[in-house]
Each structure stands twice: as structure tokens, then as C-alpha cells.
Design a protein around this motif. Structure first.
Motif, PDB file in Angstrom:
ATOM      1  N   LEU A 107      -7.489 -12.278  -4.686  1.00 35.06           N
ATOM      2  CA  LEU A 107      -7.346 -13.660  -4.224  1.00 35.06           C
ATOM      3  C   LEU A 107      -7.012 -13.736  -2.736  1.00 35.06           C
ATOM      4  N   SER A 108      -6.520 -12.626  -2.166  1.00 37.35           N
ATOM      5  CA  SER A 108      -6.218 -12.634  -0.731  1.00 37.35           C
ATOM      6  C   SER A 108      -7.489 -12.688   0.122  1.00 37.35           C
ATOM      7  N   ASN A 109      -8.660 -12.608  -0.520  1.00 40.63           N
ATOM      8  CA  ASN A 109      -9.921 -12.853   0.185  1.00 40.63           C
ATOM      9  C   ASN A 109     -10.140 -14.348   0.410  1.00 40.63           C
ATOM     10  N   TYR A 110      -9.403 -15.176  -0.340  1.00 37.88           N
ATOM     11  CA  TYR A 110      -9.563 -16.628  -0.259  1.00 37.88           C
ATOM     12  C   TYR A 110      -8.303 -17.333   0.247  1.00 37.88           C
ATOM     13  N   TYR A 111      -7.131 -16.702   0.039  1.00 35.97           N
ATOM     14  CA  TYR A 111      -5.842 -17.296   0.403  1.00 35.97           C
ATOM     15  C   TYR A 111      -5.006 -16.286   1.181  1.00 35.97           C
ATOM     16  N   ASP A 112      -4.049 -16.797   1.928  1.00 33.73           N
ATOM     17  CA  ASP A 112      -3.020 -15.953   2.525  1.00 33.73           C
ATOM     18  C   ASP A 112      -1.913 -15.820   1.473  1.00 33.73           C
ATOM     19  N   VAL A 113      -1.768 -14.641   0.883  1.00 37.77           N
ATOM     20  CA  VAL A 113      -0.934 -14.458  -0.311  1.00 37.77           C
ATOM     21  C   VAL A 113       0.359 -13.720   0.029  1.00 37.77           C
ATOM     22  N   THR A 114       1.476 -14.293  -0.392  1.00 36.43           N
ATOM     23  CA  THR A 114       2.774 -13.638  -0.292  1.00 36.43           C
ATOM     24  C   THR A 114       3.377 -13.518  -1.692  1.00 36.43           C
ATOM     25  N   LEU A 115       3.626 -12.286  -2.112  1.00 35.89           N
ATOM     26  CA  LEU A 115       4.335 -12.048  -3.368  1.00 35.89           C
ATOM     27  C   LEU A 115       5.830 -11.999  -3.067  1.00 35.89           C
ATOM     28  N   LEU A 116       6.627 -12.652  -3.893  1.00 37.53           N
ATOM     29  CA  LEU A 116       8.086 -12.587  -3.776  1.00 37.53           C
ATOM     30  C   LEU A 116       8.631 -12.070  -5.098  1.00 37.53           C
ATOM     31  N   SER A 117       9.172 -10.857  -5.073  1.00 34.42           N
ATOM     32  CA  SER A 117       9.521 -10.148  -6.307  1.00 34.42           C
ATOM     33  C   SER A 117      10.981  -9.719  -6.310  1.00 34.42           C
ATOM     34  N   GLN A 118      11.574  -9.774  -7.491  1.00 33.56           N
ATOM     35  CA  GLN A 118      12.919  -9.226  -7.678  1.00 33.56           C
ATOM     36  C   GLN A 118      12.807  -7.742  -8.003  1.00 33.56           C
ATOM     37  N   THR A 119      13.629  -6.931  -7.343  1.00 29.87           N
ATOM     38  CA  THR A 119      13.647  -5.510  -7.677  1.00 29.87           C
ATOM     39  C   THR A 119      15.080  -5.050  -7.850  1.00 29.87           C
ATOM     40  N   PHE A 120      15.326  -4.262  -8.878  1.00 31.61           N
ATOM     41  CA  PHE A 120      16.653  -3.697  -9.117  1.00 31.61           C
ATOM     42  C   PHE A 120      16.695  -2.216  -8.750  1.00 31.61           C
TER      43      PHE A 120
END
Length: 390
Positions: free
Chosen positions: A31-44
Motif C-alpha cells: 500500500l506504500s505504493n499508493y499512500y505514505d504509510v506509518t506503522l505505529l506498534s507497541q513492542t515489549f
């Protein structure tokens, strides 16, 4: 380019190897071919910070902070338990965590916000109150899955909370993606929502990444299984070790992934537990195994391992539950078997080269034609474009 902000309760890894990380990474990479994508993830357990995958695709991984310890102390539990890991995430979303601060800093510039699960919904304080589009890209019908596999009584006390969060997300989102028609119908029925806004975006594969299948040099017929550290996968590994390995001593069983962790002390001579493996090693294992097995009995969504086994050209022995949602035909695309006759089915067909070759060829063609991440992302983009143009 419109900006897409994606919120998830687990991080991806690069390259992804199993479970939900495959869907999480590959859909948004495409989808980053169509949108500027930012993932925001929780990590432990993973390192936090900003990880850039391309100029239009990045991920912020938020580490646990002092709020985490407050919640763990309150629950008197930690994330080593599968269900409590999710409950901790839900409780943390009520606190001013690092992830909350990062979400607030990215919120203003986002054109559309995507939730990967209900567990972090409470971070999105403007959900249902602003004009930004909200998408729910569901991996599972989470309440239904939790009701099926959560065993701890204290954890089960949180099921109504999960139901209410998922209901709010399904009803309030402008568009919902499910992994199969069965999952779609399950969400519609339980939450009495508008069917026209729920679309199917199945799990997928990258057909070009597999290594050529090698002529077997295994001393014994070799069966392969891989899975994340997830209760239905652990149940499958327990079945392999305690039933299939004893019933089929002539077969070598190779198991990879986090699902091996609870069985570190197992010492069956015909079972190799590899634990977590890197992507390149997974590709070699898929190329070298004689066939794949998928003794799944519980779970939800569509099994990514099934897609990978078939796309890589492995003959697959699976329960009906293991191939759910894919419309596969037994003895054409895979060899169907169940818990009570799995061992007998293995013994019957593992030496039948014609059957194994036929199902592997048909299964591979079918999956590669219908389930590539690129095509799935294109379908998602079509639906998102309709939504944003309106």
C-alpha cells in the motif's frame, strides 16, 4: 500522497517470518505504493525507535514504560501469558504511554487511520468524533477467537470488554476488511453492522520469494510445520510430539517458530524443534521438506502457513480447520485428514509420489493465482479510493 497511520498491538519484523507479522508488513509495504504509510506498534521485547523501510513506508516501535509496570502490578500478571499480553495492551491504552504520545504527535498529519485490532482502540480518543476516516483491517474476529482459546478465568472476565471494543470498532469504522467470507459473516452477525462496509482482504503470499524445490536427500520422509508462539500452534506442536511422532516413527518431523518454546525439553528422536528461524532459513526449510503438515484444531482467520506451504510447492496434509476460508478442494489442492486419522493418512500417502505431485502442483497454482499480497493490496486500494473520493 495521502498519509496513512496504522495502529497495532505488535510490531512487525523485517523480513517477517510467520503469523500476523506477515500480513502486517506485506499489506502496508504494497500500500506504500499508493499512500505514505506509518506503522505505529507497541513492542515489549523488540528494540524501539523509528525504522524506515522505504521513503513512503516506516514504523515507529514504542517500548514499554513505567505505565507497563503499573498495569502488570494491578493485574498481577505479565505478558508471558498470551491472553494477558493482550489484556495488558488494552489496559495500557488508558494511560499516557509512549505509544499514546507518539499517536497524538502523528494524529494531526494523518489523512486516514487504520486499526489492526480492537486492543488499542482507546488510544484513538477522537474515534467517532472527528472527520478522519477510520479503517479496521482485522486479522481475526478477535472476540470469537478469544472466547474459543482463552483458558484463564481471570482473563475470561475481560471478554465483555473485548466484545464492546470490537463492536465499537466494527460499527464505527468507515470500512472494515476481514480475512475471509466466514470472518465477514461472523462480524456482521455478532455486531449487527452494515454488510456493505465489510470487504474481504485475505491473507497472502509473495510467489517470487520461494527457493526452487530440491530433490529430496532426506533419509526419512520429512514433514514440516511452522508457527508463531500462539495457543492454536502450540496445541498443534503438542499433537505432533505426543501423537504423530509416536504413530509415525518412519517420518522425521521438523518444527520451526516460537511454537517450539514450550517444548524445549522434548527429546523425541524423530522430532527436530528448531525454534525461531530467520527468513532465509525458513525458505530453505520449505525447499527441503518432502511435505507440510497443518494439524490445526482451533483459531480464527486464515492460516498464513497454509498459504505459504502451498505457494512454495509443498504437498500439504491438513485438517479442514487448517485450510478454512480458502475454498480448497480435498485431494486436488491438499490431502484432507483429521485428528483421529492424521497418522493413518500420512502412512497411506507419503510414499505415493503421483498423489503428492498432483496436489502440490494444483495447490501451488491456485494459491499463487488468487492470494498474492500485490493483488490483495490492489483490491484494498480500490475500496479505499472509493471511500476517500466520497
Amino acid at each position: 500522497m495521502k498519509r496513512m497511520l496504522v495502529l497495532n498491538h505488535f510490531p512487525t519484523v523485517y523480513p517477517p517470518t510467520s503469523g500476523g507479522t506477515l500480513r502486517y508488513f506485506h499489506i502496508y509495504q504494497e500500500l506504500s505504493n499508493y499512500y505514505d504509510v506509518t506503522l505505529l506498534s507497541q513492542t515489549f521485547s523488540h528494540k524501539g525507535g523509528l525504522f524506515t523501510y522505504s521513503p513512503t513506508f516506516r514504523e515507529y516501535k514504542a517500548e514499554k514504560d513505567s505505565n507497563y509496570h503499573k498495569v502488570v502490578q494491578k493485574l498481577q500478571h505479565n505478558e508471558l501469558s498470551y491472553e494477558f499480553g493482550l489484556i495488558i495492551q488494552t489496559e495500557l491504552s488508558k494511560h499516557p504511554t509512549l505509544l499514546k504520545k507518539q499517536f497524538d504527535s502523528l494524529y494531526d498529519s494523518a489523512d486516514l487511520i487504520v486499526h489492526e485490532s480492537p486492543f488499542l482502540l482507546q488510544y484513538d480518543q477522537y474515534f467517532g468524533k472527528d472527520s478522519k476516516l477510520r479503517i479496521y483491517n482485522s486479522h481475526n474476529h478477535e472476540y470469537k477467537l478469544a472466547h474459543q482459546i482463552w483458558k484463564n478465568n481471570l482473563a475470561r472476565g475481560y471478554l465483555p470488554v473485548l466484545s464492546n471494543l470490537e463492536k465499537k470498532l466494527v460499527r464505527g469504522a468507515d470500512l472494515v476488511f476481514s480475512t475471509s467470507e466466514d470472518e465477514k459473516n461472523s462480524l456482521i452477525t455478532m455486531y449487527n453492522t452494515n454488510p456493505s462496509k465489510i470487504m474481504v482482504a485475505p491473507n497472502g503470499i509473495q510467489p517470487s520469494e520461494w527457493l526452487p524445490r530440491t530433490k529430496s536427500s532426506n533419509k526419512k520422509p520429512t514433514a514440516f510445520f511452522i508457527g508463531a508462539d500462539y495457543p492454536p500452534n502450540i496445541e498443534s506442536v503438542e499433537y505432533i510430539i505426543n501423537h504423530l511422532a509416536d504413530s509415525c516413527p518412519e517420518i522425521q518431523f521438523v518444527v520451526a517458530g516460537g511454537c517450539c518454546t514450550p517444548f524445549a525439553n522434548s527429546s523425541k528422536p524423530n522430532v527436530r524443534l528448531l525454534g525461531r528461524v530467520r527468513h532465509k532459513q525458513k525458505l530453505r526449510l520449505l525447499a527441503e521438506a518432502d511435505f507440510a503438515i497443518n494439524p490445526m484444531f482451533t483459531g480464527a482467520g486464515v492460516n498464513l502457513k497454509t498459504l505459504e506451504f502451498l505457494s512454495a510447492g509443498l504437498p500439504l496434509f491438513s485438517t479442514e480447520f487448517g485450510v478454512r476460508g480458502l475454498n480448497l478442494t480435498p485431494m486436488k489442492h491438499y490431502i484432507h485428514t483429521e485428528k483421529n486419522n492424521f497418522a493413518d493418512t500420512l502412512k497411506r500417502f507419503t510414499s505415493d509420489k503421483n498423489v503428492l505431485h498432483g496436489v502440490s502442483l494444483n495447490g501451488q497454482k491456485y494459491i499463487n493465482r488468487h492470494y498474492s499480497w500485490k493483488n490483495i493490496a490492489k483490491q484494498i486500494q480500490v475500496e479505499l479510493k472509493k471511500l476517500t473520493s466520497n
